[in-house]
Each structure stands twice: as structure tokens, then as C-alpha cells.
Write a protein that holds these residues in place. Sequence first.
Motif, PDB file in Angstrom:
ATOM      1  N   ALA B  41      13.232   2.065   5.404  1.00  0.00           N
ATOM      2  CA  ALA B  41      12.979   3.188   4.482  1.00  0.00           C
ATOM      3  C   ALA B  41      12.374   2.675   3.173  1.00  0.00           C
ATOM      4  O   ALA B  41      11.394   3.234   2.665  1.00  0.00           O
ATOM      5  CB  ALA B  41      14.266   3.961   4.216  1.00  0.00           C
ATOM      6  N   PHE B  42      12.955   1.581   2.648  1.00  0.00           N
ATOM      7  CA  PHE B  42      12.453   1.080   1.373  1.00  0.00           C
ATOM      8  C   PHE B  42      11.112   0.366   1.540  1.00  0.00           C
ATOM      9  O   PHE B  42      10.271   0.385   0.640  1.00  0.00           O
ATOM     10  CB  PHE B  42      13.503   0.201   0.681  1.00  0.00           C
ATOM     11  CG  PHE B  42      14.576   1.037   0.040  1.00  0.00           C
ATOM     12  CD1 PHE B  42      14.389   1.572  -1.229  1.00  0.00           C
ATOM     13  CD2 PHE B  42      15.750   1.335   0.719  1.00  0.00           C
ATOM     14  CE1 PHE B  42      15.354   2.376  -1.820  1.00  0.00           C
ATOM     15  CE2 PHE B  42      16.723   2.144   0.142  1.00  0.00           C
ATOM     16  CZ  PHE B  42      16.520   2.657  -1.125  1.00  0.00           C
ATOM     17  N   VAL B  44       8.775   1.303   3.697  1.00  0.00           N
ATOM     18  CA  VAL B  44       7.788   2.382   3.767  1.00  0.00           C
ATOM     19  C   VAL B  44       7.544   2.978   2.384  1.00  0.00           C
ATOM     20  O   VAL B  44       6.408   3.300   2.020  1.00  0.00           O
ATOM     21  CB  VAL B  44       8.235   3.473   4.771  1.00  0.00           C
ATOM     22  CG1 VAL B  44       7.363   4.725   4.659  1.00  0.00           C
ATOM     23  CG2 VAL B  44       8.183   2.931   6.195  1.00  0.00           C
ATOM     24  N   ALA B  45       8.609   3.096   1.583  1.00  0.00           N
ATOM     25  CA  ALA B  45       8.455   3.630   0.226  1.00  0.00           C
ATOM     26  C   ALA B  45       7.520   2.741  -0.592  1.00  0.00           C
ATOM     27  O   ALA B  45       6.620   3.228  -1.284  1.00  0.00           O
ATOM     28  CB  ALA B  45       9.820   3.742  -0.446  1.00  0.00           C
ATOM     29  N   ILE B  46       7.723   1.427  -0.484  1.00  0.00           N
ATOM     30  CA  ILE B  46       6.882   0.492  -1.233  1.00  0.00           C
ATOM     31  C   ILE B  46       5.436   0.545  -0.742  1.00  0.00           C
ATOM     32  O   ILE B  46       4.491   0.440  -1.513  1.00  0.00           O
ATOM     33  CB  ILE B  46       7.463  -0.944  -1.133  1.00  0.00           C
ATOM     34  CG1 ILE B  46       8.757  -1.031  -1.941  1.00  0.00           C
ATOM     35  CG2 ILE B  46       6.467  -1.986  -1.613  1.00  0.00           C
ATOM     36  CD1 ILE B  46       9.592  -2.262  -1.682  1.00  0.00           C
ATOM     37  N   LEU B  47       5.275   0.756   0.574  1.00  0.00           N
ATOM     38  CA  LEU B  47       3.929   0.791   1.154  1.00  0.00           C
ATOM     39  C   LEU B  47       3.262   2.159   1.063  1.00  0.00           C
ATOM     40  O   LEU B  47       2.118   2.313   1.490  1.00  0.00           O
ATOM     41  CB  LEU B  47       4.000   0.400   2.636  1.00  0.00           C
ATOM     42  CG  LEU B  47       4.257  -1.067   2.964  1.00  0.00           C
ATOM     43  CD1 LEU B  47       4.437  -1.232   4.466  1.00  0.00           C
ATOM     44  CD2 LEU B  47       3.122  -1.936   2.458  1.00  0.00           C
ATOM     45  N   SER B  48       3.970   3.148   0.478  1.00  0.00           N
ATOM     46  CA  SER B  48       3.490   4.535   0.602  1.00  0.00           C
ATOM     47  C   SER B  48       2.094   4.737   0.025  1.00  0.00           C
ATOM     48  O   SER B  48       1.347   5.581   0.488  1.00  0.00           O
ATOM     49  CB  SER B  48       4.473   5.492  -0.056  1.00  0.00           C
ATOM     50  OG  SER B  48       4.550   5.195  -1.443  1.00  0.00           O
ATOM     51  N   MET B  49       1.753   3.973  -1.002  1.00  0.00           N
ATOM     52  CA  MET B  49       0.426   4.161  -1.577  1.00  0.00           C
ATOM     53  C   MET B  49      -0.504   2.997  -1.252  1.00  0.00           C
ATOM     54  O   MET B  49      -1.565   2.853  -1.853  1.00  0.00           O
ATOM     55  CB  MET B  49       0.537   4.360  -3.077  1.00  0.00           C
ATOM     56  CG  MET B  49       1.161   5.715  -3.424  1.00  0.00           C
ATOM     57  SD  MET B  49       1.335   5.915  -5.179  1.00  0.00           S
ATOM     58  CE  MET B  49       2.989   6.574  -5.301  1.00  0.00           C
ATOM     59  N   GLY B  50      -0.087   2.171  -0.308  1.00  0.00           N
ATOM     60  CA  GLY B  50      -0.900   1.019   0.052  1.00  0.00           C
ATOM     61  C   GLY B  50      -2.125   1.408   0.862  1.00  0.00           C
ATOM     62  O   GLY B  50      -2.129   2.432   1.540  1.00  0.00           O
ATOM     63  N   ASP B  51      -3.185   0.581   0.765  1.00  0.00           N
ATOM     64  CA  ASP B  51      -4.356   0.859   1.598  1.00  0.00           C
ATOM     65  C   ASP B  51      -4.124   0.308   3.008  1.00  0.00           C
ATOM     66  O   ASP B  51      -3.121  -0.339   3.290  1.00  0.00           O
ATOM     67  CB  ASP B  51      -5.633   0.291   0.957  1.00  0.00           C
ATOM     68  CG  ASP B  51      -5.541  -1.212   0.731  1.00  0.00           C
ATOM     69  OD1 ASP B  51      -4.726  -1.872   1.417  1.00  0.00           O
ATOM     70  OD2 ASP B  51      -6.267  -1.731  -0.136  1.00  0.00           O
ATOM     71  N   VAL B  55      -1.010  -2.277   4.391  1.00  0.00           N
ATOM     72  CA  VAL B  55       0.031  -1.776   5.302  1.00  0.00           C
ATOM     73  C   VAL B  55      -0.023  -2.542   6.622  1.00  0.00           C
ATOM     74  O   VAL B  55       1.004  -2.952   7.161  1.00  0.00           O
ATOM     75  CB  VAL B  55      -0.142  -0.256   5.527  1.00  0.00           C
ATOM     76  CG1 VAL B  55       0.898   0.259   6.519  1.00  0.00           C
ATOM     77  CG2 VAL B  55      -0.032   0.500   4.215  1.00  0.00           C
TER      78      VAL B  55
END
Lengths: 131, 126
Positions: B41-42, B44-51, B55
Motif C-alpha cells: 500500500a505504501f 503504491v502511494a509513493i509511486l502514485s505520481m511516478g512515470d 514504476v
Amino acid sequence: MSSNNRPLSPHLDVYRLPLSAMLSIVHRGTGAFLTLGTIVLVWWLMALAGGEEAFMSAQEFMGGFFGRLILFGWSFALFFHLANGIRHLIWDAGYGFEKDEVEKSSFIVLGVSGFLTFLVWIIAFSFGVGA
Amino acid sequence: MSLRSPLGQAKGLGSAKEGLHHWWAQRVTAVALIPLTIWFAFKVAILSMGDYQTVLDCIGSPWSAALIVSLIFAAFYHAALGMQVIYEDYVGHKGARIAAIMGTNLLMFLFGAAAIIAVVRIALGG
């Protein structure tokens, strides 16, 4: 009504469910909801495996209002099921069955799941890498 | 009074010793899912704005991929076991109940296989 103090079984039409009973049914509900949510996880991983174009359109959908709504509901369901699931494991081990302990752990479950949901979204919006 | 079922009495056999398996598998997967879901979960949260490339690299790194495959296996198994209990409690018609359980098991296997193949492909840079 009889005059003795023997417990009655709850009359479900007029019976206000105690918090622990409510959390019990919500545990099932979130479990079923999370099962449905696995479809989103599969779809997202498939998009990532499918190349940049597929991934960007998936990201665009998940970043939109509807996508974020699903993710928000899903994250709370996940953390609730996680926190309440840990409580179930503690019960399985034989601890925490007293009425006041159950009441207290119900509030802890709600607090922890709310806090983790809040935290994960704060992290997503503040520390997310990339543009 | 004996707690043996009529069939058990007629056959004179004890339990098949498999009654615990469903319950136990639900607990084992639950314990595995505690660290795995928090981690995922965390992540994905950190990667949420990744290109895309960020990712891809992050999900496809060997330990990440191994943890995600473990997560998928535990989560889908746990989901199938949990849905089975829900059907057993609420679906009264025997045929419908068996169909629901079997259908869910098959779908969970298919989805799990699809997700694992996706992760393997990402990890191997296909």
C-alpha cells in the motif's frame, strides 16, 4: 415480560447492533469488496506489463475522480480489514474477549484504520516521486 | 450422547483430520498479508505520481517482484477462502452455493495467474 433478569435474544427489528457486531459485518463486507478490488490490481499490473501507453491510460483513469474514489474506498477497506484481522488473530490466540476489552479494541481498530488511510494518502500526495 | 455423525457411526471411522485445513490456511495467509499489504500500500502511494519507467523499475526489481508475487498468492488464496465462508453462510441453495464457490475459486486462480505473469514479465523486462 418475565420479571427475572435472564438475557433475551435480540429482537433484530428493534435491536441496535453494538459496535463490535457492526465491525464484524463490516469485516465481511470489506473482505468481499477487497476480493472485487483484486480485479483492479490485476488490471493495473497488466497495464504496466503491457507497455507505456497502456500504463499511462490506466494511471489517467486511476488519477481521475472515479479512480481516486475507488482507491480511497479500497485503501480504507484494506486497512480496516487488516486492523480488524489482527484483532481476529489475537482473539484466535485466546485473548481480549472481555466486554470492555472488545469495546476498546473496536475503537482501536477504527482509529488505526482511519490513521493508516490518512497516512497513505498524505504520502501519495506529498512524497510521490516523479511529476 | 455421541457427537459422531450417523454416517461416522455407521462406518466406525474417525475424522478425516482435514477439517482444520481451511481455517488454518486462512490464518497463515492472514499473517503473511500483514507485512505484505502494508508494504505494498505504501509502495503504491509513493509511486502514485511516478512515470512509467520509475514504476516499472520499482515494481520489477527482484525483491519487489518476489514480494508482489507472494502478496498475490496469499491475497487471492485468502480471498477465495473468505468468499467460500460467505457463500456457505448466505447461499441456501446447494447447487448455487457449490457453483459460487467453484466459480470464485476458478476466477481467483485465473486472476492470480494473470497478475503473477504480469509481474514476471515486468521483472524480466519483456
